[in-house]
Every structure is written in C-alpha cells, then in structure tokens.
Design an enzyme around this catalytic site. Structure first.
Site: not given
Ligand code: PLP
Length: 386
Positions: A151, A200-201, A237, A325
């Site tokens: 990254n 996904a982002h 969920t 991060c």
C-alpha cells in the site's frame, strides 16, 4: 479553490453508479437477509447476486466468498482463523516485513501466544525472493501470508511463484490483495492462493465492507461468534447495502481493468519521470516497473514528508506520506525502513496515488507546485547543505 486528490490508496470516492445500486437497500429492500419472509428474501437475493459477482471476478465459486467488514477483518480472520484451526499441525507462520498492520499486528499477537513468526525481508526495491520463503518452510509451517501489492510503495510481489512453493510444501497461502483487487488481475487460480482479502473502498465501492476468499476445503476457525450468518462462518447481520455496493463496484471494474490500468500508468509514469527532472536529491521508493499502475512514492532528502503534505494541502492537493492508518504516528514507515532507508529518508517520503477520476491537468498542477514547496522547505531545513 479546486482540490485535487492523490490519495486513492487510502480510499477512493464511491462511484455514483455504485451509490445508485445501493440506495434501494436502505429503505425499499431493508429486510434482514436471514429472515424467512419476503422482505428478508429480497435482501438475501441481493447478497447472493453480489457473492456471484465477487466469485466471478476472482475466478472462484460463490460458496468460497465470505463477506466481512473490510480488509482488516479479512486479514485478521485469515491469520487468527487459520492459526487456530491448524495449531494441531504446527505453529510456524511466515509473513513479509512489509505487510500492512492488519496482518502484522495479528502475527505479533500470535507470536506472543506461542506461535513462531518468520518475517521475510524484501530487497532494496521492495520485492520478496520466493526462494527465501522456500528455505525456511518446515514441517511446522502452517501459514504463509504475503501481500499482493504494498500500500505504500506499490510493489507487486511474485504471488504465483510463492503460491507454487506453498502448494508443493502443503502450506496454506493467504494474500492481502486489498490494493490490487479492481486494479490488476487477481484470479485466485492464477495467483495460486488459498485465501485472499479484499476491501470495497479501494475499488470505488463503499467503506466498511470487504470479503475473504477461502478455497473450498481449507480448514479455518470462525473469528466472529454469534449468529450463523455466512454459512456459519461469520456472525453479524449482513450489511446489505454495502455488500450490494461491493458487488456493483467489481462489476464496474471488470470490463475496464486493463484500460484503467493503462490510463493510470501514463499519469504515474509522467510523475515518476518529471519529479527527478525538476527536483534534485530525491529518489523513487519501490520497483520501477513491478508496481501498481497508480502508485508513486518518492523520498526527498533533508525534509519531512508531513511538511510536504501540509504545504500541498494549502494548495488543494491531497497526498500522503504512506499508510493512512498510521499517519498520526511519528514512527517512520516500517515499509521504507525495510527497504534499507535511513530514518531521515524514511521521514521524507511522499506517496501520490491516482485513480478513476485523476486527470492529466491534476498531474500538471502537482508537478508545477511541488518543486517550489520542496525548495522552500529545504531552505528552512537545518539539514540542508545548500
Ligand atoms: N491491507 C492493505 C494492503 C491496505 O492497504 C488496507 C487499507 O489501507 C487494509 C489492509 C485495511 O483495509 P480496510 O481499510 O478495509 O480495513
């Protein structure tokens, strides 16, 4: 002031077409996908459609895809889940010393609880030698986890070669493909991986949703305990809108993977060529060609990356020093130190990452502004001999 974005590796904007696909799943089709009534079943269908999209994108089977809350959870699940399930076989884990913290930290925790972790070094250009991995595999080795692309410096690792070694030796192989899925080919059979993390982002989907590919037959313990969602592999969920967005984002990437990569490579290479022409005492971190089509990372002598970022920001240019991060940490990047950079040079890094909406005029603006910023900062630096 117009703002330009050079931090796609930290996160990308959600594609408006993805947002449109997600919208109905907040109100019209809001049911709990585990409910048996029609509200639930509509949501369930959307999740299974997304699972099929992810599976097709990776060349996998739908039942091999488990949805998660993002790259971090996928990486944590891979390491902790495999370590727990495979402990009876052995306690040796192999990772590289440039992994993302989402792999490094679980490895350190496992080390504290009695596992033995080998940290494979990289060469000066940030590439791992697969033979170094082969040499240290023992009958006790249970996991190899090597990231597909880094990254910070964008280097792409020889994953298929490492996968072939892992198979020959009968060791489970995980790759963190958070920076590559949606950007370069990531078919799991070509890469010869048993597990693969994605988020996904990083490919124009929403934040807070990802997936873990787990090859059929791989023994892995569950990481989140509670209900029996995801075929009993992960409780909680389902995030229906997020999962729908993830699938749609991949559907949108799929036909244009090569085209987008080529377009970004042109911008990337213009930056890589021009910066050293305009600015003395700087050098490219990472490999010149085995790198992501959207990644540029330079170190500038005598100055700090943070000051460059702040000065660029004043001019509306968003960039970073490395991983988002750890951007609040004062420690130099473990990735740059692993390349052999001194602390001073590791502190002087600038990461520029481009994406779907990057334009040549953005690059030209950056290249116009950056040299003056560097010169100004150097003049203020006590380290600068000039
Ligand atoms: N792995 C890599 C290589 C990353 O770049 C990132 C995010 O920057 C992650 C894992 C964590 O992903 P997420 O932000 O989805 O938790």
């Amino acid at each position: 002031m117009e703002r330009v974005y050079f931090d796609y590796a930290a996160t990308a904007p959600t594609d408006p077409r993805v947002i449109e696909a997600m919208k109905p799943y907040f109100f019209d089709y809001f049911g709990n996908p585990s409910s048996l009534h029609s509200f639930g079943q509509e949501a369930r269908q959307a999740i299974e459609n997304s699972r099929a999209s992810v599976a097709q994108f990776l060349g996998a089977k739908p039942e091999e895809i488990m949805f998660t809350s993002g790259g971090t959870e996928s990486d944590n699940t891979a390491l902790f889940g495999l370590a727990q399930a495979l402990e009876p076989k052995g306690n040796h884990i192999i990772i590289s010393n440039i992994e993302h913290h989402a792999v490094l930290e679980p490895a350190k925790i496992l080390e504290k609880s009695g596992f033995s972790v080998s940290y494979i070094p990289v060469d000066k250009q940030g590439i791992i030698d697969p033979q170094a991995i082969k040499k240290i595999i023992s009958p006790k080795t249970i996991i190899i986890s090597i990231m597909h692309a880094n990254n910070e410096i964008g280097t792409i690792q020889p994953i298929a070669e490492i996968g072939a070694i892992a198979r020959e030796k009968g060791v489970i192989f995980h790759t963190d493909a958070v920076q590559t899925v949606g950007h370069i080919p990531t078919k799991v059979d070509d890469l010869k991986v048993d597990l693969l993390s994605l988020s996904a982002h990083k490919f124009y989907g929403p934040k807070g949703v990802g997936a873990l590919y787990i090859r059929k037959g791989t023994r892995i313990s569950r990481f989140l305990h509670g209900g029996d969602q995801e075929a009993g592999k992960r409780a909680s969920t389902h995030n229906t809108p997020g999962i729908v967005g993830l699938g749609e984002a991949l559907n949108l990437c799929s036909p244009f993977l090569e085209k987008e990569a080529k377009e970004q490579t042109v911008l990337r290479d213009k930056i890589i060529k021009t910066i050293p022409e305009k600015i003395p005492d700087c050098f490219l971190n990472g490999h010149p060609s085995k790198r992501l089509p959207n990644n540029v990372n330079f170190s500038f002598k005598y100055i700090e990356g943070e000051s460059i970022i702040l000065n660029l920001d004043i001019l509306g240019i968003a960039a970073s020093t490395g991983s988002a991060c750890t951007s609040s940490s004062l420690e130099p990047s473990h990735v740059l130190l692993a390349l052999g950079l001194t602390h001073e040079l590791a502190h002087g890094s600038l990461r520029l990452t481009i994406g779907r909406w990057s334009k040549i005029k953005d690059v030209d603006y950056l290249l116009e502004q950056l040299p003056a910023i560097i010169e100004k900062l150097r003049k203020m630096s006590p380290l600068y001999p000039g």
